[in-house]
Design a protein around this motif. Structure first.
Motif, PDB file in Angstrom:
ATOM      1  N   PRO A 169     -11.010   0.279  -5.870  1.00  0.00           N
ATOM      2  CA  PRO A 169     -10.254   0.860  -3.931  1.00  0.00           C
ATOM      3  C   PRO A 169      -9.179  -0.239  -3.333  1.00  0.00           C
ATOM      4  N   VAL A 170      -8.605  -0.112  -3.300  1.00  0.00           N
ATOM      5  CA  VAL A 170      -7.604  -1.201  -2.779  1.00  0.00           C
ATOM      6  C   VAL A 170      -7.674  -1.116  -0.709  1.00  0.00           C
ATOM      7  N   GLU A 171      -8.080  -2.557  -0.823  1.00  0.00           N
ATOM      8  CA  GLU A 171      -7.837  -2.900   0.810  1.00  0.00           C
ATOM      9  C   GLU A 171      -6.805  -2.118   1.516  1.00  0.00           C
ATOM     10  N   PRO A 172      -7.127  -1.517   2.448  1.00  0.00           N
ATOM     11  CA  PRO A 172      -6.385  -0.946   3.441  1.00  0.00           C
ATOM     12  C   PRO A 172      -5.317  -2.766   4.109  1.00  0.00           C
ATOM     13  N   GLN A 173      -3.577  -2.228   4.165  1.00  0.00           N
ATOM     14  CA  GLN A 173      -3.202  -3.102   4.721  1.00  0.00           C
ATOM     15  C   GLN A 173      -1.986  -2.832   6.368  1.00  0.00           C
ATOM     16  N   VAL A 174      -3.521  -3.424   7.306  1.00  0.00           N
ATOM     17  CA  VAL A 174      -2.835  -3.618   8.748  1.00  0.00           C
ATOM     18  C   VAL A 174      -1.288  -3.343   8.860  1.00  0.00           C
ATOM     19  N   LEU A 175       0.012  -3.064   9.092  1.00  0.00           N
ATOM     20  CA  LEU A 175       0.940  -3.908   9.457  1.00  0.00           C
ATOM     21  C   LEU A 175       1.229  -3.612  10.863  1.00  0.00           C
ATOM     22  N   THR A 176       2.203  -4.156  11.203  1.00  0.00           N
ATOM     23  CA  THR A 176       2.083  -4.510  12.968  1.00  0.00           C
ATOM     24  C   THR A 176       3.857  -4.386  13.726  1.00  0.00           C
ATOM     25  N   PRO A 177       4.201  -2.931  13.805  1.00  0.00           N
ATOM     26  CA  PRO A 177       5.571  -3.114  14.188  1.00  0.00           C
ATOM     27  C   PRO A 177       5.689  -3.637  15.406  1.00  0.00           C
ATOM     28  N   PRO A 178       7.102  -3.540  15.921  1.00  0.00           N
ATOM     29  CA  PRO A 178       7.904  -4.442  17.310  1.00  0.00           C
ATOM     30  C   PRO A 178       6.450  -3.849  18.060  1.00  0.00           C
ATOM     31  N   SER A 179       6.098  -3.145  18.177  1.00  0.00           N
ATOM     32  CA  SER A 179       5.454  -2.449  19.520  1.00  0.00           C
ATOM     33  C   SER A 179       4.610  -2.925  19.449  1.00  0.00           C
ATOM     34  N   GLY A 180       3.931  -3.354  18.428  1.00  0.00           N
ATOM     35  CA  GLY A 180       1.870  -4.549  18.147  1.00  0.00           C
ATOM     36  C   GLY A 180       0.606  -2.986  17.731  1.00  0.00           C
ATOM     37  N   GLN A 181       1.552  -2.038  18.533  1.00  0.00           N
ATOM     38  CA  GLN A 181       0.325  -0.764  17.519  1.00  0.00           C
ATOM     39  C   GLN A 181      -0.113  -0.646  16.126  1.00  0.00           C
ATOM     40  N   PRO A 182      -1.321  -0.958  15.998  1.00  0.00           N
ATOM     41  CA  PRO A 182      -1.961  -0.352  14.419  1.00  0.00           C
ATOM     42  C   PRO A 182      -0.952   0.429  13.071  1.00  0.00           C
ATOM     43  N   VAL A 183      -0.854   0.059  12.054  1.00  0.00           N
ATOM     44  CA  VAL A 183      -0.500   1.177  11.790  1.00  0.00           C
ATOM     45  C   VAL A 183      -0.974   0.607  10.078  1.00  0.00           C
ATOM     46  N   GLU A 184      -1.097   1.619   9.485  1.00  0.00           N
ATOM     47  CA  GLU A 184      -1.464   1.443   8.427  1.00  0.00           C
ATOM     48  C   GLU A 184      -1.087   2.050   7.110  1.00  0.00           C
ATOM     49  N   PHE A 185      -0.435   1.399   6.090  1.00  0.00           N
ATOM     50  CA  PHE A 185      -0.039   3.015   5.085  1.00  0.00           C
ATOM     51  C   PHE A 185      -0.709   3.924   5.086  1.00  0.00           C
ATOM     52  N   TYR A 186      -0.383   5.147   4.244  1.00  0.00           N
ATOM     53  CA  TYR A 186      -1.002   6.521   4.041  1.00  0.00           C
ATOM     54  C   TYR A 186      -0.799   6.537   2.835  1.00  0.00           C
ATOM     55  N   GLU A 187       0.370   7.624   2.274  1.00  0.00           N
ATOM     56  CA  GLU A 187       1.473   7.942   1.451  1.00  0.00           C
ATOM     57  C   GLU A 187       2.237   7.947   1.218  1.00  0.00           C
ATOM     58  N   THR A 188       2.530   7.610  -0.471  1.00  0.00           N
ATOM     59  CA  THR A 188       4.514   8.435  -0.560  1.00  0.00           C
ATOM     60  C   THR A 188       4.229   8.876  -1.106  1.00  0.00           C
ATOM     61  N   ILE A 189       5.420  10.329  -0.448  1.00  0.00           N
ATOM     62  CA  ILE A 189       5.754  11.463  -1.405  1.00  0.00           C
ATOM     63  C   ILE A 189       7.052  11.565  -2.055  1.00  0.00           C
ATOM     64  N   MET A 190       7.124  11.641  -3.253  1.00  0.00           N
ATOM     65  CA  MET A 190       8.628  11.790  -3.282  1.00  0.00           C
ATOM     66  C   MET A 190       9.339  13.544  -4.007  1.00  0.00           C
ATOM     67  N   ASP A 191      10.573  13.409  -3.364  1.00  0.00           N
ATOM     68  CA  ASP A 191      10.287  15.509  -3.515  1.00  0.00           C
ATOM     69  C   ASP A 191      12.175  15.699  -3.918  1.00  0.00           C
ATOM     70  N   GLN A 192      12.690  16.336  -4.019  1.00  0.00           N
ATOM     71  CA  GLN A 192      13.884  16.623  -4.135  1.00  0.00           C
ATOM     72  C   GLN A 192      14.492  18.193  -3.122  1.00  0.00           C
ATOM     73  N   PRO A 193      14.913  17.606  -1.761  1.00  0.00           N
ATOM     74  CA  PRO A 193      14.977  18.690  -0.853  1.00  0.00           C
ATOM     75  C   PRO A 193      16.567  19.062  -1.852  1.00  0.00           C
ATOM     76  N   ALA A 194      16.990  20.131  -0.711  1.00  0.00           N
ATOM     77  CA  ALA A 194      18.260  19.916  -1.110  1.00  0.00           C
ATOM     78  C   ALA A 194      19.693  19.050  -0.415  1.00  0.00           C
ATOM     79  N   MET A 195      19.527  18.011   0.051  1.00  0.00           N
ATOM     80  CA  MET A 195      19.620  16.727   0.313  1.00  0.00           C
ATOM     81  C   MET A 195      19.537  15.339  -0.985  1.00  0.00           C
ATOM     82  N   GLY A 196      19.007  15.663  -1.804  1.00  0.00           N
ATOM     83  CA  GLY A 196      18.673  14.795  -2.777  1.00  0.00           C
ATOM     84  C   GLY A 196      17.500  14.035  -2.800  1.00  0.00           C
ATOM     85  N   LEU A 197      17.037  12.600  -3.472  1.00  0.00           N
ATOM     86  CA  LEU A 197      15.502  12.613  -3.466  1.00  0.00           C
ATOM     87  C   LEU A 197      15.592  11.839  -2.506  1.00  0.00           C
TER      88      LEU A 197
END
Length: 137
Positions: free
Chosen positions: A25-53
């Motif tokens: 298991p990977v420990e969730p990493q809580v990120l703190t953007p300028p507003s201060g709201q707690p944010v956690e990475f969820y996932e990355t999706i790579m796709d190839q729409p009409a405008m490129g990768l």
């Protein structure tokens, strides 16, 4: 022949250890953007729409609806831009995507699935000279 079998056995052992390491298991990493709201990475999706990768970095922001009510668009976009510059850009590989989409959602939801009762926001950027440049649509 024995040397080849030993090498194959070692390789199999290394691959087995690697496979087990991937299941840890990977420990969730809580990120703190300028507003201060707690944010956690969820996932990355790579796709190839009409405008490129396109690299889509999705983040969970459990208090997003509160922040949407209390922040201006500029303040909310500053959070998305921060996540693009500080989190997404350092994790890009080649080929570099033509577009990076940063999204925040209150809870996990399948990509592309409708969730009208859940707060979600996103913005698109393109990587340029080591930073994220906003994409106007």
């Amino acid at each position: 022949m024995i040397a080849r079998l030993s090498a194959l056995t070692m390789l199999a052992s290394v691959m087995a250890v690697s496979a087990v390491a991937d299941l840890s298991p990977v420990e969730p990493q809580v990120l703190t953007p300028p507003s201060g709201q707690p944010v956690e990475f969820y996932e990355t999706i790579m796709d190839q729409p009409a405008m490129g990768l396109t690299a889509r970095f999705r983040f969970l922001a459990p208090q997003l609806s509160h922040y949407i009510d209390s922040l201006s668009y500029e303040e909310l976009e500053a959070d998305l831009s921060y996540l693009c510059d500080s989190y997404a850009l350092p994790r890009l590989s080649t080929p570099e995507p033509a577009m990076i989409v940063i999204s925040l959602t209150e809870a996990p939801v399948e990509f592309g699935a409708p969730a009208p009762d859940m707060a979600q926001v996103f913005e698109a950027y393109h990587p340029e000279d080591g930073s994220c440049e906003w994409e106007a649509f």
